[in-house]
Design a protein around this motif. Structure first.
Motif, PDB file in Angstrom:
ATOM      1  N   MET A   1      41.468  51.836  50.135  1.00 23.49           N
ATOM      2  CA  MET A   1      42.831  51.240  50.185  1.00 23.49           C
ATOM      3  C   MET A   1      43.269  51.301  51.315  1.00 23.49           C
ATOM      4  SD  MET A   1      46.037  52.481  50.083  1.00 23.49           S
ATOM      5  CE  MET A   1      46.436  53.889  49.559  1.00 23.49           C
ATOM      6  N   LEU A   2      43.053  52.657  52.192  1.00 24.72           N
ATOM      7  CA  LEU A   2      43.553  52.502  53.593  1.00 24.72           C
ATOM      8  C   LEU A   2      42.894  51.284  54.357  1.00 24.72           C
ATOM      9  CD1 LEU A   2      43.513  56.366  54.374  1.00 24.72           C
ATOM     10  CD2 LEU A   2      45.469  54.824  53.692  1.00 24.72           C
ATOM     11  N   ARG A   3      41.601  51.061  54.232  1.00 19.70           N
ATOM     12  CA  ARG A   3      41.040  50.162  54.856  1.00 19.70           C
ATOM     13  C   ARG A   3      41.833  48.636  54.694  1.00 19.70           C
ATOM     14  NH1 ARG A   3      34.581  51.442  54.332  1.00 19.70           N
ATOM     15  NH2 ARG A   3      34.366  52.773  56.035  1.00 19.70           N
ATOM     16  N   LEU A   4      42.000  48.396  53.488  1.00 23.12           N
ATOM     17  CA  LEU A   4      42.773  47.285  53.067  1.00 23.12           C
ATOM     18  C   LEU A   4      44.156  47.114  53.748  1.00 23.12           C
ATOM     19  CD1 LEU A   4      43.232  44.670  51.324  1.00 23.12           C
ATOM     20  CD2 LEU A   4      44.054  46.177  49.416  1.00 23.12           C
ATOM     21  N   ALA A   5      44.719  48.319  53.580  1.00 25.64           N
ATOM     22  CA  ALA A   5      46.279  48.348  54.230  1.00 25.64           C
ATOM     23  C   ALA A   5      45.891  48.122  55.822  1.00 25.64           C
ATOM     24  CB  ALA A   5      46.913  49.843  54.022  1.00 25.64           C
ATOM     25  N   ALA A   6      45.064  48.491  56.455  1.00 23.29           N
ATOM     26  CA  ALA A   6      44.698  48.501  57.756  1.00 23.29           C
ATOM     27  C   ALA A   6      44.741  46.939  58.362  1.00 23.29           C
ATOM     28  CB  ALA A   6      43.636  49.004  58.491  1.00 23.29           C
ATOM     29  N   ARG A   7      43.807  46.251  57.342  1.00 19.16           N
ATOM     30  CA  ARG A   7      43.631  44.911  57.599  1.00 19.16           C
ATOM     31  C   ARG A   7      44.751  43.887  57.437  1.00 19.16           C
ATOM     32  NH1 ARG A   7      38.762  45.824  54.462  1.00 19.16           N
ATOM     33  NH2 ARG A   7      39.733  44.948  52.819  1.00 19.16           N
ATOM     34  N   ALA A   8      45.602  44.301  56.468  1.00 11.25           N
ATOM     35  CA  ALA A   8      46.874  43.656  56.066  1.00 11.25           C
ATOM     36  C   ALA A   8      47.876  43.773  57.012  1.00 11.25           C
ATOM     37  CB  ALA A   8      47.154  43.791  54.534  1.00 11.25           C
ATOM     38  N   ASN A   9      47.831  44.954  58.029  1.00  7.30           N
ATOM     39  CA  ASN A   9      48.766  45.441  58.905  1.00  7.30           C
ATOM     40  C   ASN A   9      49.899  46.161  58.236  1.00  7.30           C
ATOM     41  OD1 ASN A   9      49.889  45.974  61.512  1.00  7.30           O
ATOM     42  ND2 ASN A   9      50.732  44.085  61.466  1.00  7.30           N
ATOM     43  N   SER A  10      49.589  46.875  57.160  1.00  5.59           N
ATOM     44  CA  SER A  10      50.392  47.474  56.333  1.00  5.59           C
ATOM     45  C   SER A  10      50.559  48.784  56.490  1.00  5.59           C
ATOM     46  CB  SER A  10      50.383  46.830  54.726  1.00  5.59           C
ATOM     47  OG  SER A  10      51.058  47.475  53.889  1.00  5.59           O
ATOM     48  N   SER A  11      51.267  49.430  55.823  1.00  9.33           N
ATOM     49  CA  SER A  11      51.502  50.920  55.741  1.00  9.33           C
ATOM     50  C   SER A  11      51.042  51.647  54.470  1.00  9.33           C
ATOM     51  CB  SER A  11      52.741  51.501  56.169  1.00  9.33           C
ATOM     52  OG  SER A  11      53.791  51.039  55.266  1.00  9.33           O
ATOM     53  N   ALA A  12      50.829  52.872  54.279  1.00  6.78           N
ATOM     54  CA  ALA A  12      50.686  53.311  52.968  1.00  6.78           C
ATOM     55  C   ALA A  12      51.543  54.842  52.762  1.00  6.78           C
ATOM     56  CB  ALA A  12      49.057  53.938  53.182  1.00  6.78           C
ATOM     57  N   LEU A  13      51.730  54.967  51.677  1.00  6.97           N
ATOM     58  CA  LEU A  13      52.365  56.232  51.123  1.00  6.97           C
ATOM     59  C   LEU A  13      51.449  56.750  49.968  1.00  6.97           C
ATOM     60  CD1 LEU A  13      54.935  57.777  50.891  1.00  6.97           C
ATOM     61  CD2 LEU A  13      55.965  56.467  49.405  1.00  6.97           C
ATOM     62  N   LEU A  14      51.207  58.086  50.241  1.00  7.94           N
ATOM     63  CA  LEU A  14      50.279  58.958  49.606  1.00  7.94           C
ATOM     64  C   LEU A  14      50.988  59.932  48.953  1.00  7.94           C
ATOM     65  CD1 LEU A  14      47.281  59.050  52.147  1.00  7.94           C
ATOM     66  CD2 LEU A  14      47.756  57.123  50.404  1.00  7.94           C
ATOM     67  N   ASN A  15      50.688  60.116  47.505  1.00 11.08           N
ATOM     68  CA  ASN A  15      51.080  61.113  46.575  1.00 11.08           C
ATOM     69  C   ASN A  15      50.014  61.893  46.439  1.00 11.08           C
ATOM     70  OD1 ASN A  15      53.942  59.888  46.252  1.00 11.08           O
ATOM     71  ND2 ASN A  15      52.903  58.480  44.757  1.00 11.08           N
ATOM     72  N   ILE A  16      50.044  63.166  47.103  1.00 12.43           N
ATOM     73  CA  ILE A  16      48.739  64.024  47.170  1.00 12.43           C
ATOM     74  C   ILE A  16      48.789  64.886  46.014  1.00 12.43           C
ATOM     75  CG2 ILE A  16      47.280  65.549  48.386  1.00 12.43           C
ATOM     76  CD1 ILE A  16      47.601  62.677  49.848  1.00 12.43           C
ATOM     77  N   HIS A  17      47.889  64.880  45.252  1.00 11.49           N
ATOM     78  CA  HIS A  17      47.656  66.119  44.146  1.00 11.49           C
ATOM     79  C   HIS A  17      46.775  67.188  44.529  1.00 11.49           C
ATOM     80  CE1 HIS A  17      48.592  62.698  41.011  1.00 11.49           C
ATOM     81  NE2 HIS A  17      49.262  63.046  41.909  1.00 11.49           N
ATOM     82  N   PRO A  18      47.076  68.124  45.232  1.00 14.55           N
ATOM     83  CA  PRO A  18      46.284  69.182  45.681  1.00 14.55           C
ATOM     84  C   PRO A  18      45.537  69.785  44.794  1.00 14.55           C
ATOM     85  CG  PRO A  18      48.415  69.606  46.584  1.00 14.55           C
ATOM     86  CD  PRO A  18      48.662  68.542  45.469  1.00 14.55           C
ATOM     87  N   PRO A  19      44.165  70.141  44.686  1.00 13.39           N
ATOM     88  CA  PRO A  19      43.318  70.699  43.627  1.00 13.39           C
ATOM     89  C   PRO A  19      43.748  72.057  43.464  1.00 13.39           C
ATOM     90  CG  PRO A  19      42.216  69.868  45.891  1.00 13.39           C
ATOM     91  CD  PRO A  19      43.419  69.882  46.179  1.00 13.39           C
ATOM     92  N   PRO A  20      43.405  72.107  42.171  1.00 16.66           N
ATOM     93  CA  PRO A  20      43.907  73.829  41.761  1.00 16.66           C
ATOM     94  C   PRO A  20      43.193  74.719  42.516  1.00 16.66           C
ATOM     95  CG  PRO A  20      42.109  72.686  40.204  1.00 16.66           C
ATOM     96  CD  PRO A  20      42.582  71.608  41.095  1.00 16.66           C
TER      97      PRO A  20
END
Length: 588
Positions: A345-364
């Protein structure tokens, strides 16, 4: 000896028969009555009116809650453990119930307007009670399962209040005809005074209601901020399975300036994209690993996760009612989707000159990557070759270990708390972002992203509020909103408000004067009691014969002698509706 009874003059009353027949199953003339309705029937009218108001509220709620239908089904899934589109039966039952109650209420109002006695048929009483109880149970269920969604009613009023006000004003103004007829044409009583006072209070409340409105789109056009950026929330999940490469590609194709994804860490440290705690809803894990279908997804390794199909569920469940519009080639691509990794997903955003917003689910805590998950995220970012400045993640924890990265808070904070934490952006649910709060954040250089925004009316309202970006499941819908749905200056709205109030007041006064005209005229002519039925009957009996059907209900002749003598005479006087019988100069 002759026995005779008066003739009666009748006019065809097809409409009255239709109204009383459907409402109370009184199709015959003799079944109808113009007497006062009983208290029992008045009680049923109150129940019917209350059911209509409740269903009106219920229907409006689901109309504006369409913005969050997928979240509702997801809540049901988390409660029941099975994915079902519960909005379809809710919408179907609401439509049927609202139509039925509205039809009955219209018939009841026609009864009142025509002076007919209310007498609701027993089958309709059962139907009204069933509809009322079903709606009440639905309200209770939604409050238990989806209680936070009630806030959308308040949010929606920021966009719909001016139009709802005009609609309510027109409705209450129209009701003045019934109120005036009830108050003016009857003997004075305490009930009439109470009805009149209640009506006046409601009318005054509506006249002054705009003083309480807070509508962002009532503003000067020159003060409108730039169009908010659209973030593809899990890609474009209405067009392709959420959190898949196809979904993110679709979002970029439809104008999304950024991508948002939910990130989970596998047991071997590979960040992948998944919204749920388990893989059961969005993959075929029940088929491939049936004994582990309820297991936390973070305890699968990446090889196992990659072997699962992440597209067939979308074609099967059709969560957004969009599968039917897809082409065959799109269905084939969707059916072959797999779980997406964060690196992809981040590679796709980089190629499109876009940014990313990540909702992290930390492991238990028992997860082997519990203490090092942020290192796995950094590794994925470096491998994807995307700048750290173009990646923002939430929650804003572990600030000491991730300095230099963009973090955002997903909770409403004061400006002082934001400065203390050192963050420069917030990601808030739309029910937590009031217009006042947004203006305060923007004045202090705090960027605000609002989610989920799928309906054009909500997007327009936030646009007027100055929100810089929104997160949406429907970028293909919002891209078709080049300008706020409505926008007007304060002076223009004040003119509309005052004009509608004055027109309504003039109509109400005119209706009361018109209804009172006959009473004044008859009192001036010396009549103390005004009976509209007498006037109507008198008018009917003066019509020409081709417009009136004259019926002899009973005319019985009894004669001691056989036949009538030559001096007997039978004549009909339609002017007064009586039979006159003459015999030998004697009139009966």
């Amino acid at each position: 000896m002759v026995k005779h009874q008066p003739l009666q003059v009748y006019e065809k009353q097809v409409f009255v028969s239709f109204v009383t027949g459907i409402y109370g199953c009184r199709w015959k003339r003799y079944q109808r009555s113009q007497d006062e309705s009983s208290r029992w029937e008045c009680t049923w009218f109150i129940i019917l009116s209350s059911s209509f108001l409740l269903l009106l509220f219920w229907a409006y709620f689901w109309l504006v809650a369409r913005n969050d239908f997928n979240d509702f089904n997801w809540s049901v899934y988390n409660r029941l453990g099975e994915w079902r589109d519960e909005t379809i039966p809710v919408l179907a039952s609401t439509t049927v119930g609202f139509s039925y109650i509205t039809f009955l209420l219209i018939l009841a109002l026609f009864h009142i307007s025509l002076g007919q006695q209310l007498n609701l048929y027993w089958i309709h009483k059962i139907g009204v009670l069933a509809t009322l109880l079903t709606t009440i149970s639905g309200v209770i269920s939604v409050d238990d399962l989806w209680g936070d969604e009630w806030d959308i009613l308040i949010v929606s009023l920021q966009s719909t209040a001016p139009f709802l006000h005009i609609g309510a004003l027109a409705t209450v103004t129209a009701f003045s005809w019934l109120v005036a007829g009830y108050v003016v044409r009857r003997e004075r009583s305490n009930v009439q005074v109470m009805v009149l006072l209640i009506y006046i209070l409601i009318l005054l409340a509506l006249y002054l209601a705009p003083l309480t409105f807070t509508c962002p789109c009532i503003m000067d056009r020159h003060s409108l901020k730039p169009r908010p950026d659209i973030i593809g929330r899990r890609g474009a999940p209405m067009l392709a399975p959420e959190n898949t490469m196809l979904s993110f590609n679709r979002a970029l194709q439809h104008g999304a300036s950024s991508l948002e994804a939910d990130v989970t860490i596998s047991v071997d440290g590979v960040p992948f994209l998944l919204r749920d705690r388990t893989l059961r809803r969005t993959t075929d894990v029940s088929k491939v690993f049936p004994s582990r279908k309820h297991e936390d997804a973070s305890f699968f390794n990446w090889t196992e996760i990659r072997s699962l199909n992440a597209g067939q569920w979308f074609l099967k469940t059709d969560p957004y009612w969009t599968v039917g519009a897809l082409l065959a080639k799109d269905r084939n691509r969707i059916g072959n989707q797999s779980v997406c990794s964060l690196v992809e997903m981040l590679r796709l955003a980089a190629r499109a000159n876009s940014s990313a917003l990540l909702n992290i689910h930390p492991p238990p805590p028992e997860h082997p990557r519990h203490r090092s998950w942020f290192m796995d995220i950094l590794w994925a970012m470096q491998k994807a070759g995307i700048s750290q400045k173009r990646v923002t993640w939430t929650p804003d924890t572990d600030r000491g270990r991730v300095r230099g990265l963009q973090q955002t808070a997903n909770e409403k904070l004061s400006v002082e708390e934001i400065r203390h934490r050192g963050i420069t952006s917030l990601t808030l649910h739309y029910n937590k972002a009031s217009n006042k709060d947004i203006q305060e954040y923007l004045a202090n250089n705090v960027s605000v992203t609002v989610f989920p925004v799928n309906a054009p009316w909500l997007y327009s309202s936030l646009w007027c509020s100055g929100v810089p970006s929104v997160s949406s499941d429907a970028p293909q819908v919002l891209r078709k909103v080049p300008y706020p749905i409505w926008l007007m200056s304060q002076n223009a709205y004040n003119f509309i408000w005052m004009t509608s109030d004055l027109v309504s007041l003039a109509i109400v006064i005119g209706i009361f004067c018109f209804q009172n005209y006959h009473v004044i005229r008859w009192r001036m002519s010396g009549m103390q009691n005004y009976n509209p039925e007498q006037i109507m009957l008198s008018a009917v009996t003066r019509r020409c014969s081709r417009d009136v059907n004259i019926m002899k209900e009973k005319l019985i002749f009894s004669e001691l002698n056989n036949g009538l003598s030559s001096t007997e005479e039978l004549s009909l006087y339609p002017e007064n509706g009586y039979v006159r019988y003459s015999h030998g100069g004697l009139n009966h």
